[in-house]
Design a protein around this motif. Structure first.
Motif, PDB file in Angstrom:
ATOM      1  N   LEU A 266       0.862  -1.177   0.000  1.00 39.03           N
ATOM      2  CA  LEU A 266       0.000   0.000   0.000  1.00 39.03           C
ATOM      3  C   LEU A 266       0.899   1.228   0.000  1.00 39.03           C
ATOM      4  O   LEU A 266       1.816   1.333   0.822  1.00 39.03           O
ATOM      5  CB  LEU A 266      -0.905  -0.001   1.236  1.00 39.03           C
ATOM      6  CG  LEU A 266      -1.739   1.273   1.482  1.00 39.03           C
ATOM      7  CD1 LEU A 266      -2.720   1.517   0.336  1.00 39.03           C
ATOM      8  CD2 LEU A 266      -2.491   1.164   2.819  1.00 39.03           C
ATOM      9  N   ALA A 267       0.660   2.144  -0.935  1.00 45.06           N
ATOM     10  CA  ALA A 267       1.509   3.339  -1.043  1.00 45.06           C
ATOM     11  C   ALA A 267       0.642   4.569  -1.239  1.00 45.06           C
ATOM     12  O   ALA A 267      -0.357   4.525  -1.948  1.00 45.06           O
ATOM     13  CB  ALA A 267       2.480   3.190  -2.214  1.00 45.06           C
ATOM     14  N   SER A 268       1.024   5.654  -0.599  1.00 43.10           N
ATOM     15  CA  SER A 268       0.298   6.914  -0.734  1.00 43.10           C
ATOM     16  C   SER A 268       1.019   7.840  -1.693  1.00 43.10           C
ATOM     17  O   SER A 268       2.195   8.147  -1.496  1.00 43.10           O
ATOM     18  CB  SER A 268       0.167   7.600   0.628  1.00 43.10           C
ATOM     19  OG  SER A 268      -0.433   8.882   0.469  1.00 43.10           O
ATOM     20  N   ASN A 269       0.302   8.274  -2.724  1.00 43.43           N
ATOM     21  CA  ASN A 269       0.872   9.263  -3.643  1.00 43.43           C
ATOM     22  C   ASN A 269       0.553  10.650  -3.077  1.00 43.43           C
ATOM     23  O   ASN A 269      -0.504  11.202  -3.334  1.00 43.43           O
ATOM     24  CB  ASN A 269       0.283   9.118  -5.047  1.00 43.43           C
ATOM     25  CG  ASN A 269       0.911  10.127  -6.012  1.00 43.43           C
ATOM     26  OD1 ASN A 269       2.035   9.964  -6.430  1.00 43.43           O
ATOM     27  ND2 ASN A 269       0.177  11.187  -6.335  1.00 43.43           N
ATOM     28  N   THR A 270       1.454  11.159  -2.299  1.00 35.54           N
ATOM     29  CA  THR A 270       1.288  12.493  -1.731  1.00 35.54           C
ATOM     30  C   THR A 270       2.517  13.310  -2.078  1.00 35.54           C
ATOM     31  O   THR A 270       3.608  12.773  -2.220  1.00 35.54           O
ATOM     32  CB  THR A 270       1.111  12.425  -0.197  1.00 35.54           C
ATOM     33  OG1 THR A 270       1.127  13.752   0.321  1.00 35.54           O
ATOM     34  CG2 THR A 270       2.223  11.617   0.468  1.00 35.54           C
TER      35      THR A 270
END
Length: 793
Positions: free
Chosen positions: A118-122
């Motif tokens: 799970l990765a957050s594109n921020t």
């Protein structure tokens, strides 16, 4: 290390970034489920559906070919959370609100597969704080992933671990992003705005501040801070307009909210002009007004004193232009010592940049290499700030920066770190790049994926080898180097400007085939830049044409055609490793190879009509043969069905705007390989040559094929008459297109008449030379040579 299999990706958030990340994933053949909120009216997945449809309309195109949008499955959080269980990677890309992201994580956590990352594109929120909302079982598989906009075209992706991210998952994700997605990965520390935006936005704020201090207009600043400074051609203010002034303000606010102890905090204030534009709703390109505004064909610039838009187009002073062409050490010295305000401005923004990255290196990045790559790949710089500093003379520049800090000229009074003055000559060495946090030099990553990159992009000072001076040289003339890396496959590199094909190049490529056939497994045509070949070198043939006319060109054209057939019928596999542009003769060379291995961003086409000619190096023969072969395999379909697309592509000079579109135009085949990462191209090409050789490669058998004949020719010409008489094409366009059709159809022969490649190439040659004598063609050639732009006549 076991391979991280990514069968499907979920992207959460169908906004601008989420949808375009999804688009690029399907470009590289990774199926995607695109989630968004359930719609209040109509289908529950209407938001995602609309976003997918919009992908087909955006410019620059996020999709290689529009039909690949069908690989994106629309979904919503109310009905489809179960679909997450089949996804190996989940990328969250919703709006930059911590509370919204945390709420979403609570909702999806039960559905994330036990092996999935799970990765957050921020662009700047704390990844560690985001991780706090996750169950303990997911935390080791959670990290930040920061794509740059637009995701298809921007090479940089930042990966940001948390203290609980397990190294193996980060390694797996870096491998996937590098080789499958085709990006350059920079690992960043979990600090506000990470590496590229932290440095890039600080640079932009400094540029706005210094531009005001020196009284420079936005058009002049953009001219100074664009290509002339080795940066993106859009400069500073035009880049801000493209990014979106509201987006820029958001990134600035992240700095303001989270870096109150930063010595540069005073420079993070939102510029008054930016605040005023946002208040008016002038957010840049998306609202058609920002620092610049387009009215008809005119580009106007904002006059901050009056708040109105005025005429733009002012350029850098000639004296500053001349300074910027000097070597780095002399360039910086002249800028610093000049009394010209533009030169003083440039020294000031460079000094501010050097000061900023030195002070912050330990905090934001593992080493100076990550900073320089981030600025190259994320902000379009030819070299990063540490590279320029090192090239210009580390010790001298450091003293200049220190003197300005001591004199109160810098943005803040923070001193340069002690390591800057420890006797070093720079931060990049063959041993590695300097890590201020560890106090040592850190080598590049040794992940197995990087073994696929024979000549990866490198920073100045790292001792990287020049590809064109590597390996074992087998032959060389003025415009071709023939060499081998492994003693098994021959590599031919065209070294002429734009890799234009001249008689000297033809000679070198023929020699390469000869050498390869004598004792090697195959031949790869590859060059280490973004040009495969821009076509034939017309200028090189000018002396022959002036002395002997078209009759003198015919033998040279025959040699070129013969070389193309040598590539097709060589006794070893010939591989075209295509990266960037392959136009005209470059496209013809590629299609005559046994196989093509093309980087995703490859632009292929037969563009000779732009200079009033028709393809004369076998391109039309290739189209005709392929159409005849396709028609023979489908006897119930008329040959025109297979010929018309190739005719239109050549007659209209269509260029595939990606490897995927080039495949649609027929310049790449289904059996050809598209390589997402440009730095893996040579590895894959050599591997393919060896694989074909190991499989017992034999060249195709030359044999006649059926001509389309005079009936098809008449049909095409009738269409052309309508276009000419309707004013859609000129008389000369009609003439060239008619000759193209004649070659493709085999001339005035019955349908089905057996013809050979040599026969059609003779027609190509005849009409190519005939067009050279035409005054309209000569106008087009001279116009292109003088201005670089096509002449319509």
């Amino acid at each position: 290390m076991s391979r991280f299999q990514v069968r499907k990706v979920a992207v959460l958030g169908a906004g601008v970034m989420g949808a375009q990340i999804a688009a690029h994933l399907v470009n590289v053949k990774v199926p995607v489920v695109l989630f968004d909120l359930p719609a209040k009216e109509g289908p529950k997945s209407a938001i995602a559906l609309k976003a997918i449809d919009n992908l087909k309309k955006l410019k620059p195109a996020p999709l290689g070919v529009a039909e690949d949008a069908a690989r994106i499955t629309p979904a919503n959080y109310e009905e489809h959370l179960d679909l997450l269980k089949d996804c190996d990677l989940v990328i969250e890309a919703i709006a930059e609100r911590m509370d919204w992201k945390l709420d979403l994580y609570h909702k999806i956590a039960p559905f994330v597969a036990p092996h999935a990352i799970l990765a957050s594109n921020t662009s700047g929120l704390s990844i560690t704080k985001l991780a706090e909302a996750l169950p303990e079982s997911i935390k080791p598989r959670f990290c930040g992933i920061h794509f740059f906009n637009p995701p298809r075209y921007m090479y940089l992706v930042e990966l940001i671990p948390t203290p609980t991210t397990e190294a193996k998952y980060l390694d797996q994700l870096e491998t996937f992003v590098t080789t499958t997605v085709g990006k350059g990965v920079v690992r960043a520390k979990d600090t506000p705005n990470f590496v590229a935006n932290r440095v890039g936005i600080a640079n932009m704020l400094a540029t706005i501040h210094e531009a005001e201090a020196f009284g420079l207009s936005y058009d002049v600043v953009d001219d100074l801070t664009g290509k002339k400074l080795g940066r993106a051609s859009s400069g500073t203010f035009r880049t801000a307009d493209v990014v979106g002034l509201d987006t820029m303000a958001h990134v600035i606010k992240t700095l303001q909210d989270n870096l109150k102890d930063d010595p540069f905090y005073g420079s993070y204030a939102t510029p008054k002009v930016l605040a005023a534009l946002i208040e008016k709703g002038a957010l840049g390109q998306k609202t058609k007004a920002g620092f610049f505004k387009k009215e008809g064909k005119a580009i106007l610039r904002l006059d901050p004193a009056t708040g109105t838009y005025v005429e733009s187009g002012a350029k850098a002073d000639p004296i500053v232009d001349r300074i910027l062409k000097k070597p780095a050490a002399e360039r910086l010295k002249l800028l610093r010592e000049s009394s010209n305000p533009q030169a003083q401005f440039l020294w000031a923004i460079l000094r501010d940049s050097f000061h900023y990255v030195a002070v912050h290196l330990a905090e934001i990045a593992e080493s100076a290499r990550e900073v320089d790559f981030a600025m190259r790949w994320g902000f379009g710089m030819k070299q990063g700030p540490f590279e320029l500093w090192q090239e210009a003379g580390w010790k001298q520049v450091a003293e200049w920066v220190k003197a300005d800090i001591d004199a109160g000229k810098a943005l803040c009074s923070a001193p340069l770190p002690a390591w800057v003055f420890d006797g070093r000559d720079g931060v990049h060495t063959p041993e590695g790049s300097w890590s201020a946090s560890k106090g040592s030099y850190i080598p590049r990553s040794n992940l197995p994926v990087y073994q696929r990159q024979y000549f990866p992009e490198a920073v100045l000072g790292s001792g990287a080898v020049d590809p064109l001076k590597s390996g074992t040289e087998l032959f060389k003339n003025d415009e071709v180097r023939v060499w081998t890396l492994d003693g098994e496959v021959v590599i031919a590199s065209i070294t002429a400007k734009l890799h234009l094909i001249s008689p000297t190049v033809t000679e070198g490529l023929l020699k390469a085939i000869e050498i390869a056939e004598e004792g090697y497994q195959g031949l790869v045509v590859w060059s280490p830049d973004d040009v495969f070949s821009a076509g034939a070198n017309l200028e090189a043939l000018m002396p022959v044409f002036m002395a002997k006319g078209a009759k003198g060109i015919a033998p040279e054209e025959k040699k070129l055609q013969d070389m193309m057939l040598r590539f097709r019928y060589a006794q070893v596999p010939t591989i075209a490793a295509v990266r960037g542009i392959a136009l005209g003769g470059g496209c013809e060379l590629a299609v005559h190879c046994s196989q093509r291995v093309a980087a995703m961003e490859s632009y292929m086409g037969l563009v000779e009509v732009g200079v009033g000619l028709l393809p004369g190096g076998g391109g039309l023969t290739y189209i005709a043969r392929r159409a005849a072969e396709a028609a023979a395999a489908a006897p119930d379909s008329p040959v025109l069905n297979f010929l018309k697309e190739g005719f239109q592509a050549a007659a209209m000079a269509k260029v595939g705007t990606s490897a995927l579109e080039s495949r649609k135009l027929g310049y790449l085949l289904d059996s050809d390989i598209v390589v997402p990462n440009k730095d893996e191209l040579l590895f894959v090409a050599i591997s393919q040559a060896k694989a074909l050789a190991a499989a017992g490669y034999r060249p195709p058998v030359a044999k006649p094929f059926a001509a389309a004949g005079r009936t098809v020719l008449a049909t095409i010409k009738a269409t052309l008459v309508g276009m000419r008489d309707g004013g859609f094409i000129s008389q000369h366009d009609f003439h060239i297109a008619s000759l193209i059709a004649e070659v493709l159809c085999g001339g005035d022969v019955d349908a089905g008449t057996p013809v050979t490649e040599e026969y059609l190439m003779a027609l190509e040659r005849k009409h190519f030379c005939g067009l050279l004598e035409h005054p309209k063609t000569q106008e087009r050639i001279m116009g292109m040579l003088q201005t670089g732009k096509p002449v319509r006549n």
